[in-house]
Scaffold this active site. Structure first.
Site, PDB file in Angstrom:
ATOM      1  N   LYS A   3       0.848  -1.190   0.000  1.00 12.39           N
ATOM      2  CA  LYS A   3       0.000   0.000   0.000  1.00 12.39           C
ATOM      3  C   LYS A   3       0.887   1.246   0.000  1.00 12.39           C
ATOM      4  CE  LYS A   3      -3.290   2.899   2.398  1.00 12.39           C
ATOM      5  NZ  LYS A   3      -2.425   4.066   2.063  1.00 12.39           N
ATOM      6  N   GLY A  31       6.876   5.464   8.141  1.00 14.36           N
ATOM      7  CA  GLY A  31       5.863   6.482   8.369  1.00 14.36           C
ATOM      8  C   GLY A  31       5.991   7.055   9.762  1.00 14.36           C
ATOM      9  N   SER A  32       4.884   7.482  10.319  1.00 15.35           N
ATOM     10  CA  SER A  32       4.923   8.176  11.603  1.00 15.35           C
ATOM     11  C   SER A  32       5.086   7.203  12.767  1.00 15.35           C
ATOM     12  CB  SER A  32       3.645   8.997  11.805  1.00 15.35           C
ATOM     13  OG  SER A  32       2.553   8.146  12.117  1.00 15.35           O
ATOM     14  N   THR A  33       5.659   7.709  13.843  1.00 19.42           N
ATOM     15  CA  THR A  33       5.821   6.914  15.059  1.00 19.42           C
ATOM     16  C   THR A  33       4.468   6.491  15.611  1.00 19.42           C
ATOM     17  OG1 THR A  33       7.892   8.060  15.578  1.00 19.42           O
ATOM     18  CG2 THR A  33       6.758   6.968  17.402  1.00 19.42           C
ATOM     19  N   GLU A  68      10.572   2.030  10.153  1.00 21.93           N
ATOM     20  CA  GLU A  68      11.395   3.241  10.255  1.00 21.93           C
ATOM     21  C   GLU A  68      10.417   4.395  10.368  1.00 21.93           C
ATOM     22  OE1 GLU A  68      12.792   6.714   9.537  1.00 21.93           O
ATOM     23  OE2 GLU A  68      12.749   5.955   7.478  1.00 21.93           O
ATOM     24  N   CYS A 118      12.701  12.375   7.276  1.00 20.29           N
ATOM     25  CA  CYS A 118      12.812  12.069   8.705  1.00 20.29           C
ATOM     26  C   CYS A 118      14.221  12.343   9.220  1.00 20.29           C
ATOM     27  CB  CYS A 118      12.405  10.626   8.974  1.00 20.29           C
ATOM     28  SG  CYS A 118      13.170   9.440   7.861  1.00 20.29           S
ATOM     29  N   GLU A 170       8.961  16.593  15.990  1.00 15.03           N
ATOM     30  CA  GLU A 170       9.173  16.488  14.551  1.00 15.03           C
ATOM     31  C   GLU A 170       8.194  17.392  13.809  1.00 15.03           C
ATOM     32  OE1 GLU A 170      10.023  12.934  11.429  1.00 15.03           O
ATOM     33  OE2 GLU A 170       8.161  12.756  12.563  1.00 15.03           O
TER      34      GLU A 170
END
Length: 541
Positions: free
Chosen positions: A213, A266-268, A294, A328, A426
């Site tokens: 995806k 993607g995001s944490t 990651e 990132c 971030e």
């Protein structure tokens, strides 16, 4: 059956093309850019090799001209998602049992196509939809993507060649690298075509089947990559590509007993949600899913009083503002000694203010638009905070305009505190926050840098004093999975700087090395005895 000994060709990093005006490569790229502007592209779902135009679509606009719909993505339905999961188990008996040489051949051929006849298709889609300048797109969608294909094939051979060091007399010990059973869910970000591609390629190369995806904005370039793989001999169903409601897609995948892994960038927050979703269903899976992620980062630049100031200035500008800071690893916070700030400040602000904003296909553009309105709102919120809170001073930039595209000026903010919100969170936009420290507080501030952010992805230290380099590196040991000395904290190269971080930045499985590929195999150890035992008691001592 014949057995073929093979050795994957030694990989090399793809040379960067310059696209000088009037050159053949520039003309080819211009032609592809025009084709994508002039026609609204329909992007299907791909299941078991069938390209499905499902009906319900989602518009994909150009970030620098958001009134322009340039592509439409067909959204996966519940029935098609179930079909994708079922399809992902079919290739196991064929693809997973192919010799590793055959799987490597598919992706090495793809690397060749991407390096030559298909280069400009992927490049043009990345530039327009992900809003990258030609320089940034070339490094990502051409060079890094090709590097992943070449180097991963090379590393795959090494991963499959691992074996026990010794065997006892009369025995033979060996080891087999088996693909994971079930399917791997690859969830990809918008900001790097190469990363999106490799999230699917790495497990597929090792014999796994994949449901991929891509992010909506990266879908046009990702679809071009998938077509290249198909043209290069990838069998149907090895990589199935879906798009649409992420919650629905995730629910189907996480509820399937066949889920064998998640490959995520993607995001944490999203990765933690994935981890929780898998954990809540852990007893329902056929095997423990491998979770490889990651996630976020808050790249730091720590400047020692002995640093070369010109190197600091150029690295801050490039590290913070290339690709609008949507990396990132971007240089998002800087710690600069008072003794050097008076030398660095004016050139830094002057150079930042001179950066041209505009469309990604304008060769003079350095800073293009942010990816979408959600991203623009987030970054604009941080700028509003910087303008209204007394602990910040906006030194240059600080404005945004979303009337035509999602533009934010490259911005430098000075923070009075080393652990302020802008120094720790971030932002993922073209905002650099600077903390100026008194020279005699150096080591206290280094320790502040080490603990201010929850992330541990990338960072840079600048110093000519070698003892300082050692001590800074030692204290900041856990603050960055990728540490850079006297250079910006971005631009990891496959095969040279394997990429990844820990803490809130992910599982640090190091994309661009053999370490990542080991996550997508199950090893079987085999012991064979040549002399049959005829005794069941231990010999007398």
């Amino acid at each position: 059956m014949t057995t073929t000994a093979f050795s994957v060709p030694s990989p090399w990093n793809e040379p960067v093309q310059s696209y000088e005006k009037g050159s053949v490569v520039e003309e080819k790229l211009s032609s592809e850019l025009k084709a994508r502007r002039d026609k609204v592209q329909e992007i299907p779902i791909v299941i078991d090799g069938e390209h499905i135009y499902a009906g319900e679509v989602e518009d994909i606009v150009l970030p620098h001209d958001h009134k322009k719909v340039a592509a439409r993505s067909h959204k996966v339905t519940s029935a098609l998602m179930q079909r994708a999961i079922e399809s992902s188990s079919k290739p196991q008996s064929v693809w997973s049992q192919l010799p590793q040489r055959e799987r490597c051949a598919v992706f090495l051929r793809a690397a060749r196509r991407m390096s030559t006849i298909d280069r400009y298709k992927v490049l043009a889609s990345t530039m327009l939809f992900q809003n990258k300048t030609v320089e940034q797109a070339e490094l990502d969608a051409a060079c890094e993507a090709i590097d992943f294909l070449r180097y991963q094939a090379y590393f795959a051979q090494k991963v499959c060649a691992l074996a026990p060091e010794t065997s006892a007399k009369g025995e033979w010990n060996s080891m087999e690298a088996r693909p994971l059973e079930g399917f791997v869910l690859a969830l990809a970000p918008f900001n790097f075509t190469a990363i999106s591609m490799n999230l699917a390629v790495a497990p597929a190369l090792m014999g796994c089947s994949v449901i991929w995806k891509p992010s909506l904005e990266a879908l046009p370039a990702s679809y071009e990559c998938l077509k290249i793989f198909e043209e290069s001999g990838l069998p149907p169903g090895v990589i199935n590509m879906v798009s649409g409601d992420p919650q629905m897609i995730g629910n189907f995948a996480f509820k399937s007993s066949k889920l064998s892994g998640v490959h995520f960038t993607g995001s944490t927050a999203t990765f933690r949600h994935i981890w929780k979703s898998v954990g809540e269903r852990i007893s329902s899976y056929d095997s423990y899913p491998r979770l490889v992620g990651e996630t976020g980062g808050k790249g730091f630049v720590f400047v020692h009083p002995s640093a070369d100031t010109q190197a600091v200035i150029s690295s801050l500008v490039r590290g913070a503002f290339e690709y609008q800071g949507q990396k990132c690893s971007a240089a998002s916070r800087a710690y600069i000694p008072q003794s050097l700030w008076k030398v660095i400040k004016e050139p830094l602000l002057s150079l930042t203010s001179s950066l041209k904003m505009g469309a990604p296909d304008d060769r003079d553009t350095f800073v293009a638009a942010l990816i979408n309105h959600k991203a623009w709102n987030k970054v604009k919120g941080y700028l509003d905070l910087a303008h209204t809170q007394d602990e910040y001073e906006v030194l240059c930039g600080g404005k945004g305009d979303d009337s035509e595209g999602y533009f934010i000026q490259p911005t430098v903010v000075q923070s009075l505190h080393p652990n302020s919100q802008l120094m720790s969170e971030e932002i993922f936009g073209p905002v650099l926050t600077v903390y100026v420290y008194a020279d005699d507080t150096l080591w206290d501030v280094v320790r502040q840098c080490e603990k201010t952010s929850p992330y541990g992805l990338s960072g840079a230290i600048f110093a000519r004093d070698r003892v300082a380099v050692y001590n800074l590196s030692r204290i900041l040991r856990n603050s960055a999975g990728n540490l850079y000395i006297n250079v910006k904290p971005t631009g990891a190269v496959v095969g040279q700087q394997p990429f990844g971080g820990s803490r809130a930045s992910g599982t640090n499985d190091k994309a661009g090395s053999h370490l990542l590929l080991q996550r997508w195999v199950n090893y079987r150890t085999i012991k064979e005895v040549f002399c049959l035992e005829d005794k069941f008691l231990f010999p007398d001592s």
